[in-house]
Scaffold this active site. Structure first.
Site, short mmCIF file in Angstrom:
data_model
loop_
_atom_site.label_atom_id
_atom_site.label_comp_id
_atom_site.label_asym_id
_atom_site.label_seq_id
_atom_site.Cartn_x
_atom_site.Cartn_y
_atom_site.Cartn_z
CB ILE A 1 0.51 74.49 20.15
CG1 ILE A 1 1.68 75.46 20.35
CG2 ILE A 1 0.50 73.47 21.29
CD1 ILE A 1 1.63 76.23 21.65
N PRO A 2 -0.33 71.64 18.06
CG PRO A 2 0.66 69.65 17.27
CD PRO A 2 1.00 71.00 17.90
CB CYS A 3 -4.54 71.18 21.20
SG CYS A 3 -5.47 72.48 20.38
CG HIS A 4 -5.34 69.57 15.29
ND1 HIS A 4 -4.42 70.59 15.40
CD2 HIS A 4 -4.91 68.80 14.27
CE1 HIS A 4 -3.48 70.43 14.50
NE2 HIS A 4 -3.75 69.34 13.79
#
Length: 316
Positions: free
Chosen positions: A251-254
């Protein structure tokens, strides 16, 4: 013994890369040469160059281009258009991430209240391109992926147990090792689907679903993310949901940054966030192509990366 040594080497390699990124972001205006960077990493120029290229795919000099605010702003402009296209296409909750198909399953309201009662979670510590990580799984999928600070496994495990306070935990690295090997590699260009089993409020799940739509190598602002979940006045709440994402990388919160182009904070360290974004950008050709390109106009867009994507299952 060889496996232990490989684990230690990969962890040490990332620590050296992290120190180099620290140095580059503080000194990029001086354009530090290879000799200075190698000395800071404690390696010869030859071995440092090999290490950096093996990890990033490009030279340290080219990597510096990514660390400028202008590059981040250009990525932000391009990604906004791609995200609009993804939403307009009516994609379901999942999106493509490094050629992995992500299926997100949320706990039910009742399961959320029970906080993991009756649930067995298996976990293991493993090396990754971004340092050691802690992976935890349930029978329904990956429930946690977090990066571990050097010699701080206890804190990482405490974060996991805080997310599922009533669950039973079993250390099972043999169970999580095959998954760890799949997460950061491509297998003939593709990898099998990954199921996620996450615990969060309805609002958090909605934000995490939106994160799955951000294409690899792209970024969006917190404001754009809020707009796309049809809650433009909840930017602060969106930022809070992003910060509480329990599954790094998948889950690419970056990929969420400030609208000014500044990267902002990251649960597992701002330097690691820079490393994640640069690593992805290189693999989508973004950093390399930016060397000779001019800043894009706000309406500039690349090919929509979702045209071949398939639908994922809706969270329960």
């Amino acid at each position: 013994m060889d496996r232990v040594n490989d684990h230690s080497r990969r962890t040490t390699d990332y620590a050296r890369i992290e120190r180099t990124i620290h140095y580059l972001e503080e000194n990029y205006r001086q354009q530090p040469d290879l000799k200075a960077l190698a000395r800071g990493a404690g390696l010869s120029e030859f071995h440092f160059q090999r290490l950096f290229r093996r990890w990033a795919g490009i030279s340290p000099k080219r990597f510096v281009q990514y660390l400028t605010a202008g590059h981040a702003v250009r990525m932000l402009r391009e990604s906004r258009t791609n995200l609009d296209a993804a939403y307009d296409a009516g994609l379901s909750s999942g999106g493509r991430l490094h050629d992995l198909f992500i299926n997100l399953h949320a706990v039910t309201p009742g399961e959320l209240k029970r906080a993991g009662v009756g649930l067995t979670i298996q976990y293991g510590f493993h090396p990754s391109p971004f340092g050691e990580c802690l992976i935890a799984v349930t029978a329904r999928g990956v429930c946690h992926l977090g990066f571990v600070s050097p010699e701080d496994r206890r804190t990482a495990f405490a974060e996991l147990t805080a997310e599922w306070p009533q669950a039973q935990f079993k250390e099972a690295p043999r169970v999580t090792a095959p998954l760890a090997r799949r997460l950061f590699k491509r297998i003939n260009g593709h990898a099998p689907g990954i199921d996620l089993h996450v615990r969060g409020t309805n609002f958090q799940i909605k934000v995490w679903e939106a994160l799955l739509r951000i294409p690899p190598g792209g970024v969006v602002s917190y404001e754009d993310l809020a707009r796309h979940i049809q809650a433009p006045r909840t930017v602060r709440a969106v930022a809070n949901a992003v910060a509480h994402n329990p599954v790094a990388w998948l889950i690419p919160c970056h990929r969420v940054i400030r609208k000014s182009g500044a990267l902002g904070g990251y649960r597992w360290g701002e330097t690691r966030k820079k490393a994640l974004l640069a690593w992805e950008a290189v693999r989508t050709g973004d950093v390399i192509s930016s060397a000779t390109s001019r800043p894009a106009d706000p309406d500039t867009s690349r090919r929509d990366p979702y045209t071949k994507s398939r639908r994922s299952r809706r969270p329960r």
